[in-house]
Design a protein around this motif. Structure first.
Motif, mmCIF file in Angstrom:
data_model
loop_
_atom_site.group_PDB
_atom_site.id
_atom_site.type_symbol
_atom_site.label_atom_id
_atom_site.label_comp_id
_atom_site.label_asym_id
_atom_site.label_seq_id
_atom_site.Cartn_x
_atom_site.Cartn_y
_atom_site.Cartn_z
ATOM 1 N N PRO A 254 0.823 -1.222 0.000
ATOM 2 C CA PRO A 254 0.000 0.000 0.000
ATOM 3 C C PRO A 254 0.851 1.263 0.000
ATOM 4 O O PRO A 254 2.062 1.226 0.242
ATOM 5 N N VAL A 255 0.192 2.399 -0.242
ATOM 6 C CA VAL A 255 0.894 3.663 -0.402
ATOM 7 C C VAL A 255 1.572 4.114 0.882
ATOM 8 O O VAL A 255 2.620 4.771 0.855
ATOM 9 N N TYR A 256 1.015 3.737 2.048
ATOM 10 C CA TYR A 256 1.624 4.159 3.305
ATOM 11 C C TYR A 256 2.817 3.290 3.702
ATOM 12 O O TYR A 256 3.392 3.477 4.779
ATOM 13 N N MET A 257 3.212 2.358 2.804
ATOM 14 C CA MET A 257 4.394 1.535 3.040
ATOM 15 C C MET A 257 5.491 1.812 2.005
ATOM 16 O O MET A 257 6.458 1.062 1.910
ATOM 17 N N LEU A 258 5.369 2.904 1.240
ATOM 18 C CA LEU A 258 6.377 3.204 0.231
ATOM 19 C C LEU A 258 7.729 3.511 0.861
ATOM 20 O O LEU A 258 8.774 3.137 0.327
ATOM 21 N N ASP A 259 7.730 4.221 1.990
ATOM 22 C CA ASP A 259 8.976 4.536 2.677
ATOM 23 C C ASP A 259 8.685 4.735 4.168
ATOM 24 O O ASP A 259 8.676 5.864 4.666
ATOM 25 N N PRO A 260 8.445 3.653 4.898
ATOM 26 C CA PRO A 260 8.057 3.785 6.314
ATOM 27 C C PRO A 260 9.140 4.432 7.181
ATOM 28 O O PRO A 260 8.815 5.037 8.213
ATOM 29 N N SER A 261 10.412 4.337 6.771
ATOM 30 C CA SER A 261 11.488 4.899 7.592
ATOM 31 C C SER A 261 11.553 6.421 7.518
ATOM 32 O O SER A 261 12.193 7.050 8.353
ATOM 33 N N GLU A 262 10.917 7.015 6.511
ATOM 34 C CA GLU A 262 10.943 8.472 6.336
ATOM 35 C C GLU A 262 9.498 8.985 6.330
ATOM 36 O O GLU A 262 8.827 8.924 5.303
ATOM 37 N N PRO A 263 9.009 9.491 7.449
ATOM 38 C CA PRO A 263 7.613 9.960 7.486
ATOM 39 C C PRO A 263 7.311 11.079 6.489
ATOM 40 O O PRO A 263 6.188 11.165 5.984
ATOM 41 N N ASP A 264 8.316 11.921 6.201
ATOM 42 C CA ASP A 264 8.082 13.002 5.258
ATOM 43 C C ASP A 264 8.344 12.574 3.817
ATOM 44 O O ASP A 264 8.398 13.416 2.905
ATOM 45 N N ASN A 265 8.501 11.268 3.600
ATOM 46 C CA ASN A 265 8.659 10.749 2.241
ATOM 47 C C ASN A 265 7.806 9.501 2.060
ATOM 48 O O ASN A 265 8.171 8.578 1.339
ATOM 49 N N ASN A 266 6.661 9.491 2.724
ATOM 50 C CA ASN A 266 5.792 8.320 2.698
ATOM 51 C C ASN A 266 4.391 8.752 2.290
ATOM 52 O O ASN A 266 4.009 9.917 2.420
ATOM 53 N N GLY A 267 3.603 7.799 1.829
ATOM 54 C CA GLY A 267 2.245 8.112 1.406
ATOM 55 C C GLY A 267 2.228 8.888 0.095
ATOM 56 O O GLY A 267 3.052 8.664 -0.797
ATOM 57 N N PHE A 268 1.289 9.812 -0.016
ATOM 58 C CA PHE A 268 1.154 10.599 -1.237
ATOM 59 C C PHE A 268 2.331 11.531 -1.474
ATOM 60 O O PHE A 268 2.507 12.027 -2.592
ATOM 61 N N ILE A 269 3.129 11.821 -0.445
ATOM 62 C CA ILE A 269 4.249 12.747 -0.608
ATOM 63 C C ILE A 269 5.562 11.993 -0.830
ATOM 64 O O ILE A 269 6.633 12.591 -0.720
ATOM 65 N N ASN A 270 5.482 10.720 -1.169
ATOM 66 C CA ASN A 270 6.676 9.975 -1.547
ATOM 67 C C ASN A 270 7.194 10.531 -2.875
ATOM 68 O O ASN A 270 6.448 10.640 -3.857
ATOM 69 N N GLU A 271 8.475 10.867 -2.930
ATOM 70 C CA GLU A 271 8.995 11.589 -4.089
ATOM 71 C C GLU A 271 9.101 10.706 -5.326
ATOM 72 O O GLU A 271 8.952 11.201 -6.446
ATOM 73 N N ASP A 272 9.349 9.421 -5.166
ATOM 74 C CA ASP A 272 9.318 8.533 -6.327
ATOM 75 C C ASP A 272 7.921 8.510 -6.947
ATOM 76 O O ASP A 272 7.771 8.526 -8.179
ATOM 77 N N PHE A 273 6.913 8.492 -6.098
ATOM 78 C CA PHE A 273 5.534 8.505 -6.574
ATOM 79 C C PHE A 273 5.197 9.844 -7.242
ATOM 80 O O PHE A 273 4.560 9.885 -8.302
ATOM 81 N N ILE A 274 5.646 10.952 -6.661
ATOM 82 C CA ILE A 274 5.362 12.280 -7.215
ATOM 83 C C ILE A 274 6.016 12.436 -8.581
ATOM 84 O O ILE A 274 5.407 12.964 -9.524
ATOM 85 N N VAL A 275 7.267 11.972 -8.713
ATOM 86 C CA VAL A 275 7.962 12.065 -9.992
ATOM 87 C C VAL A 275 7.223 11.275 -11.064
ATOM 88 O O VAL A 275 7.076 11.728 -12.211
ATOM 89 N N TRP A 276 6.731 10.087 -10.720
ATOM 90 C CA TRP A 276 6.008 9.282 -11.704
ATOM 91 C C TRP A 276 4.696 9.930 -12.116
ATOM 92 O O TRP A 276 4.291 9.838 -13.273
ATOM 93 N N MET A 277 4.027 10.584 -11.195
ATOM 94 C CA MET A 277 2.711 11.165 -11.490
ATOM 95 C C MET A 277 2.791 12.364 -12.422
ATOM 96 O O MET A 277 1.781 12.793 -12.964
ATOM 97 N N ARG A 278 3.954 12.945 -12.612
ATOM 98 C CA ARG A 278 4.120 14.018 -13.599
ATOM 99 C C ARG A 278 4.350 13.360 -14.950
ATOM 100 O O ARG A 278 5.467 12.957 -15.286
ATOM 101 N N THR A 279 3.300 13.247 -15.751
ATOM 102 C CA THR A 279 3.335 12.462 -16.984
ATOM 103 C C THR A 279 4.240 13.092 -18.034
ATOM 104 O O THR A 279 4.393 14.313 -18.100
ATOM 105 N N ALA A 280 4.828 12.230 -18.862
ATOM 106 C CA ALA A 280 5.738 12.660 -19.919
ATOM 107 C C ALA A 280 4.959 12.942 -21.195
ATOM 108 O O ALA A 280 3.888 12.379 -21.441
#
Length: 377
Positions: A254-280
């Motif tokens: 699930p989305v809340y397990m993308l980066d459990p060690s970094e609370p400010d890089n988890n969930g919808f604010i995960n930067e890998d997820f944000i980069v992917w959501m900006r479509t090419a």
């Protein structure tokens, strides 16, 4: 007596109400009504009488313009081209379509493969990378610009709206719900998120030393702080905040397990997820994956030598004839490596300079001739 009339009446050719006659009605007034006409009003704008400027092209104005453009564009193009060529870039295609590729065994991997298929590719950097290095992943033949694909998201849900979290937009169909639970994040873009894991090692005397890859700071500031936010509620427990939702179909967690060690890089604010959501915009593209910062000014960021790339091959591309790449690149004041802009400036400047020489020759040879001719009666 004097008769008053307006500019409109003058444009129409006669007064709107006719001429008054003593002891009688209006003459030519059509029973007292105004005469209708489709002729535009007699104004400077509608009659196209506004002042205008039209250049007169002569040899004295055209020739200097061609030479000036050529003399300006050519040096700019050379500077941009040289700057682009000074950027270090190294690319590895790890799709695995070739039988000799170490990743060929992972070619037919599926989204839910457990455990993930892993492969290692050894390579050699001929030149050192001096400044900060940017690691990208690249995909080919992947059309993120498809209209239905681009629309398949819920920006309100991604912005942390609690009502949209449990009731996603219908634009996300068919990835809106799964097993009667709302999907978070919903939509085809999120469902197809890139999930390969890349690790880089330097090989020195058969000893592998891991290269530190920084995963934060790869997304746009506006995306990270404005467009994407986690749901709000009591406490910061994302597991509780996302309760009642389910993961996207193709995600292993699930989305809340993308980066459990970094609370400010988890969930919808995960930067890998944000980069992917900006479509090419194009089917062949690259997206920023990690940063490699230079530790000191005495040594390059990546020294020339042998390296190895460990890949957790999770993302299937063989089904749509796609390809996957890992790119290491430095940047300059103009961004990444892109020789096209410099070539374009040099080409335009050369064409203008060449045309200037040709026109100057024509003007010198034929411009002084007496072009006057007697007009016969």
């Amino acid at each position: 007596m004097a008769v008053n009339y307006s500019a409109k009446e003058e444009a129409d050719g006669h007064p709107s109400g006719g001429v008054g006659v003593p002891g009688g009605g209006a003459v030519g007034g059509g029973g007292g009504g105004a005469v209708k006409t489709r002729k535009p009003d007699n104004t400077a704008f509608k009659q196209q009488r506004l002042p205008a400027w039209q250049p007169i092209l002569t040899a004295g104005t055209v020739l200097p313009a061609f030479f000036i453009i050529g003399l300006i564009f050519i040096p700019i193009g050379i500077g941009i081209f040289v700057t682009s060529n000074n950027i270090r870039e190294y690319e590895i295609d790890y799709t695995g379509t070739e039988p000799s590729s170490p990743c060929n065994k992972c070619l037919n991997v599926s989204w839910d493969s457990t455990p993930p298929c892993t492969c290692t590719i050894n390579f050699t950097l001929e030149h050192s990378f001096e400044s900060n290095v940017f690691m990208y992943y690249g995909l080919s033949n992947f059309y993120q610009n498809h209209r239905r694909y681009v629309k398949s998201r819920d920006d309100s849900q991604l912005n942390g709206d609690n009502s949209s979290l449990l009731n996603p937009s219908k634009e996300c169909e068919p990835y809106r719900t799964n097993e009667d639970k709302p999907i978070a994040p919903c939509g085809a873009i999120a469902n197809s998120m890139f999930n390969d894991t890349l690790k880089l090692y330097r090989i020195d005397n058969d000893t592998r030393t891991p290269i530190t890859l920084i995963k934060k700071g790869i997304a746009w500031w506006t995306d990270k702080n404005v467009k994407f936010r986690n749901p709000t509620g009591d406490g910061n427990n994302l597991t509780a905040l996302f309760q009642g939702t389910t993961k996207p179909v193709n995600w292993p967690k699930p989305v809340y397990m993308l980066d459990p060690s970094e609370p400010d890089n988890n969930g919808f604010i995960n930067e890998d997820f944000i980069v992917w959501m900006r479509t090419a915009a194009l089917p062949t593209f690259r997206k920023l994956y990690r940063l490699i910062e230079r530790k000191n000014n005495l040594q390059p960021t990546l020294q020339a030598g042998k390296y190895s790339l460990d890949i957790a091959y999770n993302y299937p591309v063989h089904s749509f004839d796609g390809r996957k790449r890992m790119i290491l690149s430095t940047i300059s004041w103009m961004g990444g490596k892109n020789p096209f802009l410099g070539i374009a400036y040099i080409t335009v400047g050369s064409i203008c300079f060449f045309l200037g020489v040709v026109l100057l020759f024509i003007h010198h040879k034929y411009g002084n001739r007496n072009t006057s001719a007697d007009i016969p009666n």
